[in-house]
Design a protein around this motif. Structure first.
Motif, PDB file in Angstrom:
ATOM      1  N   LEU B 223     107.095   6.034  -2.683  1.00 24.95           N
ATOM      2  CA  LEU B 223     106.071   6.585  -1.794  1.00 24.95           C
ATOM      3  C   LEU B 223     104.663   6.149  -2.174  1.00 24.95           C
ATOM      4  O   LEU B 223     103.759   6.182  -1.345  1.00 24.95           O
ATOM      5  CB  LEU B 223     106.160   8.115  -1.800  1.00 24.95           C
ATOM      6  N   GLN B 224     104.475   5.740  -3.439  1.00 25.48           N
ATOM      7  CA  GLN B 224     103.113   5.380  -3.857  1.00 25.48           C
ATOM      8  C   GLN B 224     102.581   4.180  -3.088  1.00 25.48           C
ATOM      9  O   GLN B 224     101.375   3.965  -3.002  1.00 25.48           O
ATOM     10  CB  GLN B 224     103.059   5.138  -5.376  1.00 25.48           C
ATOM     11  N   HIS B 227      99.844   5.055  -0.321  1.00 29.94           N
ATOM     12  CA  HIS B 227      98.545   5.687  -0.568  1.00 29.94           C
ATOM     13  C   HIS B 227      97.445   5.108   0.314  1.00 29.94           C
ATOM     14  O   HIS B 227      96.737   5.826   1.002  1.00 29.94           O
ATOM     15  CB  HIS B 227      98.139   5.501  -2.036  1.00 29.94           C
ATOM     16  N   TYR B 230      97.924   5.767   4.268  1.00 28.19           N
ATOM     17  CA  TYR B 230      98.182   7.101   4.796  1.00 28.19           C
ATOM     18  C   TYR B 230      97.260   7.448   5.968  1.00 28.19           C
ATOM     19  O   TYR B 230      97.705   7.797   7.048  1.00 28.19           O
ATOM     20  CB  TYR B 230      98.026   8.127   3.674  1.00 28.19           C
ATOM     21  N   PHE B 252     106.473  10.847   5.829  1.00 28.11           N
ATOM     22  CA  PHE B 252     105.250  11.559   5.457  1.00 28.11           C
ATOM     23  C   PHE B 252     105.529  12.996   5.021  1.00 28.11           C
ATOM     24  O   PHE B 252     104.743  13.551   4.252  1.00 28.11           O
ATOM     25  CB  PHE B 252     104.242  11.529   6.623  1.00 28.11           C
ATOM     26  N   TYR B 255     106.208  12.422   1.560  1.00 31.65           N
ATOM     27  CA  TYR B 255     104.970  12.018   0.892  1.00 31.65           C
ATOM     28  C   TYR B 255     104.076  13.232   0.640  1.00 31.65           C
ATOM     29  O   TYR B 255     103.557  13.427  -0.462  1.00 31.65           O
ATOM     30  CB  TYR B 255     104.233  10.998   1.757  1.00 31.65           C
ATOM     31  N   GLU B 258     105.158  15.382  -2.094  1.00 35.36           N
ATOM     32  CA  GLU B 258     105.074  14.775  -3.412  1.00 35.36           C
ATOM     33  C   GLU B 258     103.617  14.653  -3.878  1.00 35.36           C
ATOM     34  O   GLU B 258     103.305  14.967  -5.015  1.00 35.36           O
ATOM     35  CB  GLU B 258     105.740  13.395  -3.358  1.00 35.36           C
ATOM     36  N   TYR B 259     102.732  14.221  -3.010  1.00 36.72           N
ATOM     37  CA  TYR B 259     101.404  13.830  -3.470  1.00 36.72           C
ATOM     38  C   TYR B 259     100.265  14.724  -2.998  1.00 36.72           C
ATOM     39  O   TYR B 259      99.167  14.632  -3.526  1.00 36.72           O
ATOM     40  CB  TYR B 259     101.109  12.395  -3.042  1.00 36.72           C
ATOM     41  N   ARG B 663      93.656   7.950  -1.728  1.00 38.07           N
ATOM     42  CA  ARG B 663      94.090   7.565  -0.391  1.00 38.07           C
ATOM     43  C   ARG B 663      92.987   6.829   0.385  1.00 38.07           C
ATOM     44  O   ARG B 663      93.011   6.795   1.588  1.00 38.07           O
ATOM     45  CB  ARG B 663      94.564   8.787   0.385  1.00 38.07           C
TER      46      ARG B 663
END
Lengths: 451, 781
Positions: B223-224, B227, B230, B252, B255, B258-259, B663
């Motif tokens: 998923l990184q 960034h 997004y 998403f 995502y 997670e972030y 992001r």
């Protein structure tokens, strides 16, 4: 991940199959695998641990679309793809409905379309204009002959065969002149035409309370179909007179840009050919005034009275067809009358009808009051009948119908009163005189009147 | 018209002296059916002749025959034997023939890999065709030939085409990478990754759509990578393809969990500290609350609202899932997604298979929070055109939505359905739903009990299964208040002998009578007396319950015995009946029954009456109706959904400690300056105006510096890869480049016009001005 796609008729006779790998089973092999299971009637059958067979029945001609695919993240995807494929075929062939014959004759196109739509076992392209670019449709002579009556003079004038065919000419360069991803580039038509079809289906459950009807639950399900044969890249502005319905939750084609007025004013660069511009639902039970609820049911209202006559054992069905200058006649009016369980010896007897005829049914729980192909507006057909008790039990309590199902269709106006105000076209090539057509169709879907 | 056509067709058909080609031309011009008949006449002998012909038309006829043979499952001609004849046409001038060969190769390449390899050369040649569709097709055909030794070649071609000027080709690159990944797995990750990164950074929404598909299927954990994209993706969400929209929402959700920082819930009725959004959708402890979202999450949620008008059910359900996973019931309700879901369920134009899945989703949301759909309960009343599955899910939803205020309407509706419906499984579900309604209040409970009794005893020829389910509902209702319902129990006991009941109905009645021994001991001995002679003819469950009833009766009789003598089983009538039941059960086929008989026998023989009392007369807890699911512990398995629906709604946990992540939008790769045509900017230019305007309306989004990721006009010229690309192209091939330059210049005027247009198209006069500019174009040309 899709392994194979099949199309069959409702008796599981193969019409078309498309296998994505050499290991994929043919429909015959698959059939023998699912033959023993009753579950084959379900929309989804698990074939192996991670393979499922999805089925979808479409249209009045009951084509069955099947997809064999590995379970993917989204449970709606396979069904959605089958629906999209059907829609693409309808739009590609520009037909109201597909027949088995059409599909068999065009097996090569069906395969090419699927080849373009599926890649790596996943859905790649679903846009029908783009697909028509990839798999150009060659119009055959019959299309010209069909349109000849209208445009004979025009067709002869233009000797150029490309214009004779009246079809968009696919140029080699794909992106040349393509303004929006959903519209074929460089469409050229001799006659510029746009047709807007508004269709509404009445789904309602009413109850007869004394002499008046009350609405239990109901909705109008509407759809705006557009057939667009315009040259160049025109912009269309469609203004609707919404008769006070908000239409907030409508589904819109991706081409639509909403103006300040919401769905009432739609601006769009249309895709070429046939497409569904919008779909909406009007919840009738959410309308606050009771009177308005009933006026939105359309031209035909049916009431059911029972306990009439000398012996208080007769029932009367009265169809009130409103008058309208826009509607010529009601078509295919049929009223199915359902009775609660009546004993074998009892007989349904029709005393009097003003229109149409009575067709009884072997099941003994229903009969049909069938009308002629067309029934005049403004008329009030009445049917009176009773259920005669057998001679052995003459004093049994009288039996009356439990509910009626109404079906009809007509053109000319919509139950909701929605109308097209204006269709404005801009960006057309100079000198073209576009033809704009609007058609309104109303149908009764699940229209029930309970006693 | 049709008649005259037929006449012409028959005239042509009778013209036997025409050559084959002439006949083919003539009849194929006339219509599909006559062409089909002609095509059908091509057999195994004449097929190679057509395929090897010099005339494109004949080759096409031959290939069409091959397609229709493949499509019809017809094995009259072995297509493998014509492999070489067919595949040699891969170099045909006609793109349609090439496509058809490609379809053939997809299915048959693996059966004859050596011959398939012969076609590689001509496919590779068309990789540098001037038509992007042909290039894309070549790439697709190359990767469809499923032979391991080809993978390096494909990978090499991909590295060249990933910077192709046409988005069609770049889309195809993403799909081809996916194919390679499916075959090779993680081993080619290092090769794929740079290409995936470049595709994700593409400025064309269609390429991003394909890249997202590749991402989800191949690298869903990485998923990184997202960034830097997004915020841009949030703004172009509604330009992606419909399938990609659903995929992106899915990615998403993962995502965000997670972030992004978890949303906070603030109780608006008090000044208490804000708490984190609970894991489960329905566990917010405050009656009134506000939810504070991270502004990136807010960006995503507000971009979802643009999709509420989507005609695609999959997208609508995905949007609702995003709100379900990432927000609170309040936000779910405010978003308007409820209306969109309902629109799908009442539409007359959506097929029932899809409606059924939408209803399953609604059922999941209702379970979490019934208030979401409670005011719309009427939408879930059954319609005559509903299929069985749809009806069952609607009834399940109704049973959750039922409340004091709407109970009357729902019960009336259910009674009507029970009276008119024919399908047994729907009727069973109706009784289940009624049992939930009966729990609302005692008034409803008694009304429903008497209605059920009416239905069962009026001799309607309904399914036995339905009767069984109704009796079971009745039993559970009676058990709640035994003393009040003695008359009902008596009626039920009469049914044992009067009605032909299924074992699943009979056993519960007998069990219920056993429970009634303490309340009203007078009914039971007579029932038992009548049951005993039938013992051997009953079903195992019924036999077990008869034995239990005898034991319960005896145990009660012993307890209430007040004589001076010790209770003698041998002499009392009830004791004798028990002995008889025991005797019958000892020789039962069923292990369970024999086992139970032995246990009861030993208890009573050793006169351990206290144990018997404890075992047999313990008060049983009142059962909750089976449909009152998951109020506390959320358990989807009780809902009987499709298995993949259950997986779909598995709740992802929030990351307790999200890593700090940047992001800020990263650079976008824009290839539009390399294209032959610029006119697509008129569309996207128009949209960009819209995008930069839109965020200004909602305060929460305006904080994001929107122009950095939306407008890329200024950046186009700064891209480094541009020069690299041109030098690369000129080194590789000089002719196509020259062509490009010419076309570029000829269309540059057009660009100016369209740029002007996008600049002025903010007001109402936009259509007018664009009309003027297009007519100018006409004159300049």
């Amino acid at each position: 991940m899709y392994t194979s796609i099949y199309i069959t008729d409702s008796k599981k006779n193969l019409v078309f199959e498309y296998l994505l790998t050499s290991q994929a089973p043919t429909f015959q092999q698959l059939c023998s695998k699912i033959a023993g299971r009753d579950a084959a009637m379900d929309a989804m059958v698990a074939i192996s641990k991670d393979m499922s067979l999805y089925r979808q029945a479409v249209g009045p001609e009951k084509l069955w679309y099947w997809a064999l695919c590995q379970a993917c993240g989204d449970p709606l995807e396979p069904q959605m793809f089958l629906a999209q494929y059907h829609q693409v075929l309808i739009e590609y062939f520009d037909k109201e409905a597909l027949t088995v014959k059409k599909l068999v004759n065009n097996a090569d196109r069906l395969a090419l379309l699927l080849h373009a739509m599926l890649d790596a076992g996943e859905v790649a392209v679903t846009d029908s204009n783009r697909l028509r670019q990839l798999v150009p449709l060659r119009n055959d002579l019959s299309t010209i002959l069909n349109s000849a009556t209208k445009t004979l003079a025009n067709t002869v004038k233009y000797a150029d065969s490309k214009q004779l065919f009246g079809a968009p000419v696919a140029t080699g360069k794909v992106e040349a002149g393509q303004t929006v991803p959903w519209r074929t580039a460089d469409c050229r038509y001799v006659n510029n035409e746009i047709y807007v079809d508004l269709v509404e289906t009445v789904n309602a459950t009413l109850r007869q309370k004394g002499s008046s009807l009350t609405l239990i639950n109901g909705s109008l399900s509407g759809k705006i179909d557009v057939k667009c044969y315009l040259s160049g890249n025109p912009t269309v502005q469609l203004k609707l007179r919404t008769s006070g319905h908000p239409l907030d939750n409508s589904a819109l084609h991706r081409c639509v840009e909403l103006g300040e007025a919401g769905v009432a004013t739609m601006n769009f660069v249309p895709p070429d050919g046939r497409f569904t511009l919008a779909e909406y639902a009007i919840d009738l039970s959410a309308i606050s005034q009771a009177a308005r609820r009933l006026t939105n049911l359309g031209l035909v209202t049916v009431s059911l009275a029972s306990g009439l006559g000398q012996h208080r054992d007769e029932f009367e069905i009265k169809v009130i067809i409103g008058n309208s200058t826009q509607v010529a006649a009601i078509e295919d009016l049929r009223i199915t009358v359902y009775f609660p369980d009546i004993s074998d010896a009892a007989k349904i007897k029709i005393l009097r009808t003003t229109h149409g005829g009575w067709e009884s049914d072997l099941s003994r729980v229903r009969g049909v009051w069938a009308f002629d192909k067309q029934t005049a507006v403004g008329s009030v057909p009445v049917l009176r009948g009773c259920v005669e008790n057998p001679e052995s039990t003459p004093h049994a309590p009288p039996v009356f119908p439990s509910h009626l199902a109404v079906s009809y269709s007509h053109v000319g106006q919509l139950p909701s009163g929605i109308r097209v105000d204006t269709i404005a076209l801009s960006d057309l090539p100079p000198g073209s005189k576009p033809f704009k057509g609007v058609k309104y169709t109303s149908r009764a879907g699940d229209y029930i009147v309970r006693a | 018209m049709a008649e005259s056509m037929q006449r012409i067709a028959s005239a042509f058909e009778s013209a036997r002296d025409l050559t084959l080609e002439a006949a083919a031309v003539a009849s194929s011009r006339l219509g599909e059916s006559s062409y089909f008949h002609y095509s059908k006449s091509i057999d195994s002998e004449s097929l190679p002749g057509l395929l090897n012909s010099r005339y494109t038309r004949e080759v096409r006829d031959g290939m069409k025959r091959v397609m229709s043979l493949m499509g019809s499952g017809d094995s009259s001609i072995e297509l493998e034997t014509h492999f070489a004849d067919i595949v040699k046409n891969i170099g045909s001038d006609d793109v349609k023939v090439r496509r058809m060969v490609s379809v053939y190769l997809l299915r048959y390449a693996e059966t004859n890999p050596n011959l398939a390899l012969l076609s590689i050369n001509s496919i590779q040649r068309s990789l540098s065709d001037s038509n992007p569709d042909v290039r894309a097709l070549a790439l697709k055909t190359l990767s469809d030939i499923n032979i391991a030794s080809l993978y390096p070649i494909i990978l090499h071609s991909l590295k060249k085409t990933v910077i192709d000027s046409s988005e069609v080709v770049r889309c195809q690159v993403a799909m081809t990478l996916l194919k390679l990944f499916k075959e090779q797995g993680i081993s080619i990750k290092d090769d794929v990754m740079p290409m995936l990164k470049s595709l994700l950074a593409d400025s064309e929404p269609s390429v991003v759509s394909a890249a997202l598909l590749l991402f989800q299927k191949a690298f869903a954990q990485e998923l990184q990578l997202l960034h830097g994209h997004y915020r841009r993706y949030c703004s172009i969400l509604n330009q992606l393809t419909e399938n990609a929209q659903a995929i992106m929402i899915d990615i998403f959700i993962a995502y965000a969990k997670e972030y992004l920082p978890r949303p906070m819930v603030r109780d608006t009725s008090s000044d208490a500290e804000a708490i984190q959004l609970p894991d489960s959708f329905n566990q917010i402890p405050f009656p009134v609350y506000d939810v504070e979202y991270d502004h990136d999450l807010n960006l995503f949620l507000s971009s979802l609202k643009k999709l509420l008008h989507s005609p695609n059910a999959m997208v609508i359900v995905a949007v609702s899932k995003a709100f379900y996973q990432l927000s609170s019931p309040k936000t779910f309700k405010d978003s308007g997604i409820v209306d969109s879901l309902l629109r799908l369920t009442v539409s007359s134009y959506i097929c029932s298979e899809i409606k059924e899945l939408v209803l399953q989703s609604i059922l999941v949301y209702c379970c979490s929070d019934p208030s979401l759909f409670r005011s719309h309960y009427k939408r879930f009343f059954l319609m005559p055109s509903d299929t069985e599955n749809i009806s069952i899910f609607k009834l399940k939803i109704l049973s959750i939505l039922v409340s004091d205020s709407n109970c009357k309407h729902i019960v009336n509706e259910l009674k009507f359905v029970a009276g008119t419906e024919q399908s047994a499984s729907i009727l069973v579900e109706v009784s289940n739903t009624l049992s939930v309604c009966a729990q609302i209040s005692s008034k409803w409970s008694s009304q429903i009990i008497s209605w059920l009794l009416d239905r069962i005893s009026s001799n309607t020829p309904i399914d036995k299964e339905v009767t069984a389910s109704q009796i079971n509902v009745l039993r559970s209702l009676i058990q709640k208040d035994p003393i009040k319902h003695i008359a009902t129990v008596v009626k039920l006991s009469k049914m044992l002998s009067n009605h032909d009941l299924l074992p699943s109905a009979k056993a519960p009645i007998i069990w219920l009578l056993g429970e009634y021994v303490q309340v009203e001991p007078r009914i039971c001995p007579d029932v038992l007396r009548r049951l005993l002679p039938q013992f051997s003819k009953e079903h195992a469950h019924v036999r077990l319950q008869i034995l239990n009833l005898a034991a319960k009766l005896l145990s009660h009789d012993v307890d209430s015995y007040s004589g001076d003598m010790e209770y003698d089983i041998g002499t009392s009538r009830i004791g004798q009946m028990f002995e008889a039941a025991l005797q019958l059960a000892k020789f039962d086929d069923e292990y369970d029954v024999r086992d139970r008989a032995r246990m009861l026998a030993s208890i009573f023989e050793q006169k351990r009456y206290e144990i018997a009392t404890l075992l047999l007369q313990a008060p049983k807890p009142y059962p909750m109706a089976s449909l009152n699911y998951c109020r506390d512990s959320f358990n989807l398995s009780a809902l009987n959904l499709y298995p993949d629906m259950e997986n779909y709604y598995e709740l992802l946990p929030w990351n307790a400690d999200p890593q700090a992540s940047d992001r800020t939008p990263c650079e976008v790769k824009d290839y539009s300056k390399l294209k032959n045509s610029f006119s697509s900017s008129s569309y996207f230019g128009r949209n960009e105006v819209e995008f930069t305007n839109k965020p200004k309306r909602s305060a929460s989004v305006s904080s994001v510096p929107s122009n950095t990721f939306t407008s890329s006009h200024g950046k186009k010229y700064q891209l480094q890869s541009l020069d690299e690309f041109f030098s690369d192209v000129s080194a590789r091939q000089s002719v196509p480049k020259a062509k490009r330059v010419i076309i570029e210049e000829s269309t540059s005027e057009e660009t100016d016009h369209t740029d002007d247009e996008s600049g002025s198209s903010s007001g109402d006069e936009s259509t007018e001005s664009s009309y003027v500019s297009s007519s100018e174009e006409e004159t300049t040309e």
